[in-house]
Design a protein around this motif. Structure first.
Motif, PDB file in Angstrom:
ATOM      1  N   LEU A 130       1.151  -1.212  -0.073  1.00  0.00           N
ATOM      2  CA  LEU A 130       0.680  -0.037  -0.120  1.00  0.00           C
ATOM      3  C   LEU A 130       0.953   1.767  -0.225  1.00  0.00           C
ATOM      4  O   LEU A 130       1.646   1.228   1.491  1.00  0.00           O
ATOM      5  N   PRO A 131       0.995   1.741  -0.864  1.00  0.00           N
ATOM      6  CA  PRO A 131       2.437   2.988  -1.139  1.00  0.00           C
ATOM      7  C   PRO A 131       1.019   3.664   0.051  1.00  0.00           C
ATOM      8  O   PRO A 131      -0.228   4.872   0.038  1.00  0.00           O
ATOM      9  N   HIS A 132       2.205   5.359   0.596  1.00  0.00           N
ATOM     10  CA  HIS A 132       1.818   5.899   1.011  1.00  0.00           C
ATOM     11  C   HIS A 132       2.004   7.199   0.750  1.00  0.00           C
ATOM     12  O   HIS A 132       0.706   7.453   0.314  1.00  0.00           O
ATOM     13  N   HIS A 133       2.843   7.438  -0.150  1.00  0.00           N
ATOM     14  CA  HIS A 133       2.335   8.635  -1.836  1.00  0.00           C
ATOM     15  C   HIS A 133       3.349   8.495  -2.381  1.00  0.00           C
ATOM     16  O   HIS A 133       4.553   7.577  -2.155  1.00  0.00           O
ATOM     17  N   TYR A 134       4.025   9.159  -3.481  1.00  0.00           N
ATOM     18  CA  TYR A 134       5.468   9.266  -4.302  1.00  0.00           C
ATOM     19  C   TYR A 134       6.082  10.604  -3.816  1.00  0.00           C
ATOM     20  O   TYR A 134       4.960  11.536  -3.540  1.00  0.00           O
ATOM     21  N   ILE A 142       2.982  13.109  -3.715  1.00  0.00           N
ATOM     22  CA  ILE A 142       2.309  12.794  -4.660  1.00  0.00           C
ATOM     23  C   ILE A 142       1.041  11.788  -4.438  1.00  0.00           C
ATOM     24  O   ILE A 142       1.974  10.341  -4.960  1.00  0.00           O
ATOM     25  N   GLN A 143       0.105  12.144  -5.291  1.00  0.00           N
ATOM     26  CA  GLN A 143      -1.035  10.836  -4.492  1.00  0.00           C
ATOM     27  C   GLN A 143      -0.885   9.844  -6.551  1.00  0.00           C
ATOM     28  O   GLN A 143      -0.879   8.721  -5.724  1.00  0.00           O
ATOM     29  N   LYS A 144      -0.944  10.743  -7.313  1.00  0.00           N
ATOM     30  CA  LYS A 144      -1.114   9.772  -9.007  1.00  0.00           C
ATOM     31  C   LYS A 144      -0.110  10.278  -9.817  1.00  0.00           C
ATOM     32  O   LYS A 144      -0.110  11.998  -9.821  1.00  0.00           O
ATOM     33  N   PRO A 145       0.973  10.130 -10.103  1.00  0.00           N
ATOM     34  CA  PRO A 145       1.984  10.872 -10.156  1.00  0.00           C
ATOM     35  C   PRO A 145       2.145   9.830 -11.988  1.00  0.00           C
ATOM     36  O   PRO A 145       2.640  10.725 -12.372  1.00  0.00           O
ATOM     37  N   ILE A 146       1.150   9.308 -12.422  1.00  0.00           N
ATOM     38  CA  ILE A 146       1.194   9.357 -13.467  1.00  0.00           C
ATOM     39  C   ILE A 146       1.371  10.037 -14.709  1.00  0.00           C
ATOM     40  O   ILE A 146       0.062  10.638 -14.156  1.00  0.00           O
ATOM     41  N   GLY A 147       2.212  10.633 -15.211  1.00  0.00           N
ATOM     42  CA  GLY A 147       1.559  11.338 -16.562  1.00  0.00           C
ATOM     43  C   GLY A 147       2.092  12.533 -16.215  1.00  0.00           C
ATOM     44  O   GLY A 147       2.650  13.267 -16.602  1.00  0.00           O
ATOM     45  N   MET A 148       3.284  12.484 -14.330  1.00  0.00           N
ATOM     46  CA  MET A 148       3.994  13.418 -14.349  1.00  0.00           C
ATOM     47  C   MET A 148       5.830  13.717 -15.299  1.00  0.00           C
ATOM     48  O   MET A 148       5.971  12.410 -15.266  1.00  0.00           O
ATOM     49  N   GLU A 154      10.078   8.080  -6.292  1.00  0.00           N
ATOM     50  CA  GLU A 154      10.619   7.256  -4.973  1.00  0.00           C
ATOM     51  C   GLU A 154       9.099   6.963  -4.180  1.00  0.00           C
ATOM     52  O   GLU A 154       8.342   7.776  -5.169  1.00  0.00           O
ATOM     53  N   THR A 155       9.210   6.141  -3.774  1.00  0.00           N
ATOM     54  CA  THR A 155       7.775   5.722  -3.145  1.00  0.00           C
ATOM     55  C   THR A 155       8.418   4.967  -1.519  1.00  0.00           C
ATOM     56  O   THR A 155       8.992   4.599  -1.198  1.00  0.00           O
ATOM     57  N   ARG A 156       7.654   4.924  -0.686  1.00  0.00           N
ATOM     58  CA  ARG A 156       7.240   4.245   0.385  1.00  0.00           C
ATOM     59  C   ARG A 156       5.996   3.352   1.013  1.00  0.00           C
ATOM     60  O   ARG A 156       4.981   4.200   0.853  1.00  0.00           O
ATOM     61  N   LEU A 157       6.187   2.485   0.352  1.00  0.00           N
ATOM     62  CA  LEU A 157       5.267   1.106   0.941  1.00  0.00           C
ATOM     63  C   LEU A 157       4.560   0.831   1.843  1.00  0.00           C
ATOM     64  O   LEU A 157       5.706   0.586   2.911  1.00  0.00           O
ATOM     65  N   VAL A 221      -2.301   8.191   8.059  1.00  0.00           N
ATOM     66  CA  VAL A 221      -1.977   9.649   8.260  1.00  0.00           C
ATOM     67  C   VAL A 221      -1.634  10.412   6.901  1.00  0.00           C
ATOM     68  O   VAL A 221      -1.232   9.559   6.296  1.00  0.00           O
ATOM     69  N   ASN A 222      -2.491  11.187   7.361  1.00  0.00           N
ATOM     70  CA  ASN A 222      -2.175  12.019   5.468  1.00  0.00           C
ATOM     71  C   ASN A 222      -2.966  11.065   4.720  1.00  0.00           C
ATOM     72  O   ASN A 222      -2.202  11.049   3.033  1.00  0.00           O
ATOM     73  N   GLY A 223      -4.457  10.588   4.394  1.00  0.00           N
ATOM     74  CA  GLY A 223      -4.497   9.272   3.928  1.00  0.00           C
ATOM     75  C   GLY A 223      -4.012   8.716   3.491  1.00  0.00           C
ATOM     76  O   GLY A 223      -4.777   8.189   2.526  1.00  0.00           O
ATOM     77  N   ALA A 224      -3.327   8.115   3.825  1.00  0.00           N
ATOM     78  CA  ALA A 224      -2.584   6.607   3.455  1.00  0.00           C
ATOM     79  C   ALA A 224      -2.362   5.863   4.646  1.00  0.00           C
ATOM     80  O   ALA A 224      -2.064   6.215   6.044  1.00  0.00           O
ATOM     81  N   ILE A 225      -2.593   4.532   4.582  1.00  0.00           N
ATOM     82  CA  ILE A 225      -2.124   4.147   5.985  1.00  0.00           C
ATOM     83  C   ILE A 225      -0.696   3.667   5.983  1.00  0.00           C
ATOM     84  O   ILE A 225       0.194   2.999   5.185  1.00  0.00           O
ATOM     85  N   ARG A 226      -0.766   3.944   7.358  1.00  0.00           N
ATOM     86  CA  ARG A 226       0.848   3.909   8.212  1.00  0.00           C
ATOM     87  C   ARG A 226       1.431   2.711   8.551  1.00  0.00           C
ATOM     88  O   ARG A 226       2.647   2.537   9.107  1.00  0.00           O
ATOM     89  N   HIS A 227       0.169   2.162   9.213  1.00  0.00           N
ATOM     90  CA  HIS A 227       0.280   1.298  10.202  1.00  0.00           C
ATOM     91  C   HIS A 227      -0.132   0.553  10.407  1.00  0.00           C
ATOM     92  O   HIS A 227      -1.768   0.240  10.364  1.00  0.00           O
TER      93      HIS A 227
END
Ligand SMILES: Nc1ncnc2c1ncn2[C@@H]1O[C@H](COP(=O)(O)OP(=O)(O)OP(=O)(O)O)[C@@H](O)[C@H]1O
Ligand SMILES: [Mg+2]
Length: 410
Positions: A130-134, A142-148, A154-157, A221-227
């Motif tokens: 589950l990606p936190h963000h990119y 960044i939540q949706k990096p496609i097209g950037m 980089e990501t943190r899963l 936290v910040n919309g993403a699952i962390r723990h």
């Protein structure tokens, strides 16, 4: 009975320690509409893990047949939940070079694969990534990096793993009922889809699903699952405490708990007496609700103490502006939010499945948070699969993938 097409149906199968619930929903343009539900008592699980294949299979069969009858359909495949002490999770970073100076689906896959390139014991398998963000170059969050445009991705899963044999046992039970498991979801992740709002996830929130055998935690936290974490204390222990303290059979202790229980003795104003059946030939006794609450409180207080330790251990305890949301059958105990606020020192609410249509009084029950959440998980999984299928069949995408493969290999 009209046999409806399987195509637009999603079935969530919550195999819990106390009950098995099969929930059928139609995936309509207006959202999910629940058309059937079947439940059966569960006898083959201990602390969220299958310990008896025969009894679990039988419970699944009963629940599915009841749901089929109510929905007037034939169920062939299901989304299942998974929990238990064998589940573990960790956060892992990944970094790759963007191949064509513009982030594509294949770059996302590669960066996630890179984050997953960590040693995992042979008896464990990855259940979720589950990606936190990119981060693209120096642009973080960044939540949706496609097209950037960029050169570095980089990501943190948040990676969730579970024991291979526990996964196989669940699959075995479901397959013995002639059903396919399309996908498995961590139970608290499924519950979070049904119970939490986007605002809460953005602010920071801890979801705690207190069932019969386990209490499952998910921190956003910040919309993403962390723990994520699983604590093997839940409603069964409370029932057991009542049975031992009041010297009454477990079945009666369960009834007394759900009918008269309260987690905060001071909330009891009228001191009604309860009739408590005794074991053996002894006559029933009369006890006050206050005494019952005094038996119930310590176990929930112990559980909240352990959850609090887990929140601190996660490192996110001071980032939970959205507070704590309690769900699952054992969150229905009277006065529980008050007791939880005393321990956590933050706002606590009880969460039930939201925004589902059809059979709402059945589905809007904290007991069905996981079952309804599995429907959302199914909806999301099938739309991702359709998207991927669409992308894979687009000639431009296949050409781009071939081009980037040649560029990086020759
Ligand atoms: N009104 C109530 N007050 C207190 N506890 C309740 C109430 N109703 C149900 N429970 C408890 O909820 C528990 C069952 O909850 P739930 O159905 O969410 O568990 P489960 O999903 O089967 O188990 P698990 O998720 O732990 O594997 C039981 O321990 C039951 O006693
Ligand atoms: Mg459960």
């Amino acid at each position: 009975m009209t046999k409806r097409s399987e195509q637009d149906l999603i079935v969530g199968l919550d195999i819990g320690t106390s009950k098995v619930a099969a929930i059928v929903a139609e995936n309509t343009d207006q959202g999910l509409e629940i058309s059937g539900i079947g439940t059966a008592p569960s006898q083959g699980l201990k602390k969220g893990v299958v310990v008896n294949i025969e009894s679990t299979t039988e419970s699944i069969r009963q629940a599915v047949e009841e749901a089929e009858l109510m929905a007037g359909c034939s169920i062939q495949s299901v989304y299942c939940g998974i929990s238990g002490a064998h589940v573990s999770s960790f956060n892992s970073p990944g970094i790759v070079a963007v191949r064509n100076k513009e982030v594509t689906e294949s770059d996302i896959e590669r960066v996630e694969d890179a984050a997953c390139a960590v040693p995992i014991p042979n008896d464990q398998k990855i259940l979720h990534r589950l990606p936190h963000h990119y981060t693209v170059d120096d642009n973080e969050g960044i939540q949706k990096p496609i097209g950037m445009s960029g050169v570095r991705l980089e990501t943190r899963l948040h990676i969730v793993t579970g024991s291979v044999s526990s996964v196989q046992n669940i699959q075995k039970c479901v397959e013995r009922c002639s059903l396919d498991v399309i996908n498995l979801s961590l139970e608290q992740l499924a519950s979070s889809y049904a119970v939490l709002s986007a605002d809460e996830k953005a602010l920071g929130v801890a979801l705690v699903d207190i069932g019969g055998g386990t209490s499952d935690i998910a921190i956003f936290v910040n919309g993403a699952i962390r723990h994520t974490a699983v604590i093997p204390i839940a409603g069964d222990q409370v029932t057991n405490d009542i049975a031992v303290a009041l010297r009454t059979p477990t079945e009666q202790a369960e009834q007394i708990k759900t009918r008269y229980g309260c987690a905060v003795p001071d909330l009891i104003t009228s001191d009604d007496a309860i009739e408590v059946p005794s074991v053996g030939e002894r006559p029933p006794r009369r006890l006050s609700r206050y005494t019952l609450a005094e038996v119930i409180r310590p176990r929930y207080a112990e559980l909240f103490g352990l959850i609090n330790k887990e929140l601190v251990r996660s490192g996110f305890a001071d980032r939970l502006a959205g507070g704590v949301v309690l769900t699952g059958g054992s969150s229905k105990m009277e006065g529980l939010a008050d007791l939880a606020e005393e321990v956590f020192h933050m706002s606590v609410r009880q969460g039930a499945p939201q925004s589902v249509r059809g059979l709402s009084d059945v589905a809007r029950n904290p007991i069905h948070a996981t079952g309804v959440g599995l429907l959302y998980f199914g909806q999301q999984t099938s739309s991702n699969n359709n998207k991927r299928l669409g992308e894979a069949t687009s000639f431009v995408d296949i050409w781009n993938r071939m081009k980037s493969w040649f560029q990086s290999n020759f």
